[in-house]
Enzyme design. Structure first.
Site, PDB file in Angstrom:
ATOM      1  NE  ARG A  55      -2.818  -8.485   0.307  1.00 20.22           N
ATOM      2  CZ  ARG A  55      -2.929  -7.379  -0.559  1.00 20.22           C
ATOM      3  NH1 ARG A  55      -3.966  -7.539  -1.395  1.00 20.22           N
ATOM      4  NH2 ARG A  55      -1.909  -6.551  -0.908  1.00 20.22           N
ATOM      5  NE  ARG A 105      -8.404   0.380  -5.296  1.00 18.99           N
ATOM      6  CZ  ARG A 105      -7.547  -0.519  -4.558  1.00 18.99           C
ATOM      7  NH1 ARG A 105      -7.238  -0.002  -3.242  1.00 18.99           N
ATOM      8  NH2 ARG A 105      -6.811  -1.495  -5.041  1.00 18.99           N
ATOM      9  N   GLY A 128       0.732  -1.303   0.042  1.00 21.48           N
ATOM     10  CA  GLY A 128       0.017  -0.051   0.109  1.00 21.48           C
ATOM     11  C   GLY A 128       0.846   1.127  -0.123  1.00 21.48           C
ATOM     12  CB  VAL A 179      -8.855  -4.077  -3.174  1.00 23.89           C
ATOM     13  CG1 VAL A 179     -10.049  -2.913  -3.383  1.00 23.89           C
ATOM     14  CG2 VAL A 179      -8.146  -3.749  -1.926  1.00 23.89           C
ATOM     15  CB  ILE A 187      11.178   0.712 -13.614  1.00 18.66           C
ATOM     16  CG1 ILE A 187      11.686  -0.509 -13.298  1.00 18.66           C
ATOM     17  CG2 ILE A 187      11.224   0.732 -15.337  1.00 18.66           C
ATOM     18  CD1 ILE A 187      13.206  -0.925 -13.628  1.00 18.66           C
ATOM     19  CG  ASN A 209       0.047  -8.168  -3.049  1.00 24.52           C
ATOM     20  OD1 ASN A 209       0.973  -8.029  -2.280  1.00 24.52           O
ATOM     21  ND2 ASN A 209      -0.418  -7.537  -4.083  1.00 24.52           N
TER      22      ASN A 209
END
Lengths: 447, 139
Positions: free
Chosen positions: A286, A332, A158, A289, A197, A284
């Site tokens: 999991r 979002r 995040g 989102v 980068i 990740n």
């Protein structure tokens, strides 16, 4: 048991209900009126509002699972989702952690280790270092890699604990603030370095693995529309202007990497893409989102698959079963003030109206009169638009955003509309520097 | 000056006794000596009767100060032995129950004297964080 809150707790609850699985929700005192509390079969308060005392309160969460007779815990995303120790504790108490094995979470959660493991699997990684012990070591490493470089928290995510360093004289301060932020956010202040980068795209690959060694990829998502804090705002699948060759290489690399580490359950490999060059960034372990865009274009329920795999069933799909269809975009909706550096907003939502109609999905936990507590992530909804083409998906998303009403707090709705209207987004030619540049231009024009 | 204007011994005695009588809260005083008899008395003042209180006010107990004792963790509620009952008096701080969580017995104490008004959970109930376990009258 659903060890989370907000829209992802509702999302997991829906999957469980459709599978005929009874649910227990946990909540903090600040979330007593939250929808996930009302919709679960049972709900238990596990602590006061602040996260460390409730949603990160491992003893109370495990105890809730035990006293309510749960078999498994779905951690959602954030909070305990990538906490290997928590996954171990679940196992110690006879509870199934819905996610990969603790050893894999630990290896992938430590981003420096993850890069090493991926290199071993033949996956391209950005030039960088292992854990850095001091600003002096960081300076030496940056000299070898070449400025600009990125300091990143090894336990991070995040955008927390991440600093861009363009010149040697900035290193001391950047190192101190990155380690302090990482320590505060993850209780692990260790940082490593990567070559920065310039203006890459952030493209990630969704994977699913089962206990029988099967691993499939479910395409990619372009998550390059990111706030200056590196937090994603708009995601889409498939990634625009990704050559078939680059896409095939990306998906093949992801599956190979997962097989190499014995990956099970849902996961995401994040890559930086610059031209035809692809660099592994992090994994990740999991659900993400932005998983709904993948679900829309592959007609797969990823959360149900997570639950099935955790129950010891084989994957419900083979790679050849999966056919990409159409295009999906997610915006979002955050309770934030985009004109004030996306400052989080708390308060009562006096009126909330979400969009509907064909091809529109809304994942949210808020309603008219709901409170947005100050303790948690500011995301209050995700709007996902599906279309037969990218153009159709954009048009549908614009319509959906215009239908959306959120009174009581500032939100990112208007910001998302402004982004969708830009030539860069419409052409699908944007990178992770796009939104920061747009914000700078907008601020200059307003002055 | 005639003797008629001189106080007699008997009247002097009556004056002295009357002065004494006034200083006391006696209602009646009677003295017999050597064939003489003196009796002093005072009239009882009649007071208005006290106002009558409504029956429900008379029946209401004295105001109480209720403390709630809540669970500070999630677990299974168990009454301490010997088990206390509603109405029991607590002379000092004592263990009332415990919340069993992850194999550990976490004591729930009364935190002082009082009277148990309510035991809000049954033995063996799962309890959540912040759940009321006992109400104690500290009055």
């Amino acid at each position: 048991m659903i060890a989370n809150r907000g829209e992802i707790a509702l999302r997991i609850n829906r999957a469980c209900q459709e599978l005929g699985v009874r649910t227990v929700a946990v909540f903090s005192e600040a979330d007593r009126e939250s929808l996930h509390v009302r919709q679960a079969d049972e709900a238990f308060c596990v602590g006061p509002g602040p996260v460390p005392r409730s949603y990160l309160n491992i003893p109370n969460i495990i105890s809730t699972a035990l006293v309510t007779g749960c078999d498994a815990i779905h951690p959602g995303y954030g909070f305990l989702a990538e906490n290997a120790r928590f996954a171990e504790i679940c196992a110690d108490h006879g509870l199934t952690f819905i996610g990969p094995k603790p050893s894999v979470i630990a290896a992938m959660g430590d981003k420096a280790t993850a890069k090493r493991v991926m290199k071993d699997a033949g996956v391209a990684t950005t030039p960088g270092t292992d854990i850095l012990d001091s600003p002096d070591e960081a300076k030496k490493a940056a000299q070898e890699i070449g400025y600009p470089v990125l300091l990143k928290a090894t336990a991070g995510g995040g955008g927390k604990g991440m600093r861009v360093v363009e010149r040697p004289e900035e290193m001391e301060r950047a190192y101190a603030s990155a380690t302090a932020e990482a320590e505060a956010s993850f209780k692990d202040g260790r940082v490593y370095m990567e070559k920065l980068i310039l203006n890459p795209r952030h493209i990630e690959v969704q994977v699913l693995g089962d206990e029988f060694g099967n691993v499939i990829s479910l395409g990619e998502r372009d998550c390059s529309v990111q706030k200056p804090s590196h937090q994603k705002l708009i995601e889409e699948s498939p990634a625009p202007h990704l050559s078939d060759r680059a896409r095939a290489a990306l998906l093949e690399m992801a599956v190979r990497a997962c097989k190499h580490v014995g990956y099970t359950n849902a996961g995401t490999l994040e890559f930086l893409v610059s031209g035809e060059n692809v660099y592994f960034m992090e994994m990740n372990t999991r659900i993400q989102v932005e998983h709904p865009v993948t679900e829309m274009v592959y007609s797969v329920d990823l959360v149900k698959e997570q639950i099935r795999v955790a129950a010891g069933e084989p994957l419900g799909y083979e790679q050849s079963d999966l056919q990409l269809r159409g295009h999906a975009i997610e915006c979002r909706i955050n309770a934030e003030d985009p004109r004030n550096n996306f400052a989080p907003q708390a308060g009562t939502l006096a009126r909330v109206v979400f969009p509907g109609g064909p091809g529109v999905r809304v994942d949210t936990h808020v309603y008219s009169g709901a409170m947005v507590p100050p303790y948690y992530d500011s995301m209050i909804a995700k709007i996902i638009a599906f279309g037969a083409s990218r153009e159709a998906a954009i048009a549908r998303m614009e319509r959906a955003l215009r239908e959306t009403v959120v009174d009581g707090v500032n939100t990112t709705i208007q910001q998302c509309l402004e982004i969708l209207a830009t030539p860069e987004f419409r052409d699908g030619r944007y990178d992770i520097g796009f939104l920061p540049r747009l914000l700078t231009q907008t601020a200059a024009a307003e002055r | 000056m005639s003797d008629e204007h001189q106080p007699s011994p008997i009247s002097n005695r009556v004056r002295r006794l009357a002065a004494f009588f006034v200083e006391t809260d006696l209602l009646r005083l009677r003295i017999e000596r050597d064939g003489d008899e003196i009796e002093l008395g005072r009239q009882v003042l009649h007071r208005d009767p006290l106002p009558e209180f409504p029956a429900d006010l008379i029946d209401e107990p004295a105001p109480v100060r209720l403390d709630t004792i809540k669970a500070d963790l999630v677990g299974v509620f168990r009454l301490a032995r010997p088990a206390m009952a509603e109405g029991d008096l607590l002379e000092s701080d004592r263990e009332l129950a415990f919340v069993e969580a992850l194999g550990i017995r976490n004591p729930v104490r009364s935190l002082g004297p009082g009277r148990i008004v309510t035991i809000a959970c049954h033995d063996g109930d799962p309890v959540e964080y912040g759940q009321v376990l006992f109400e104690i009258d500290r009055g």
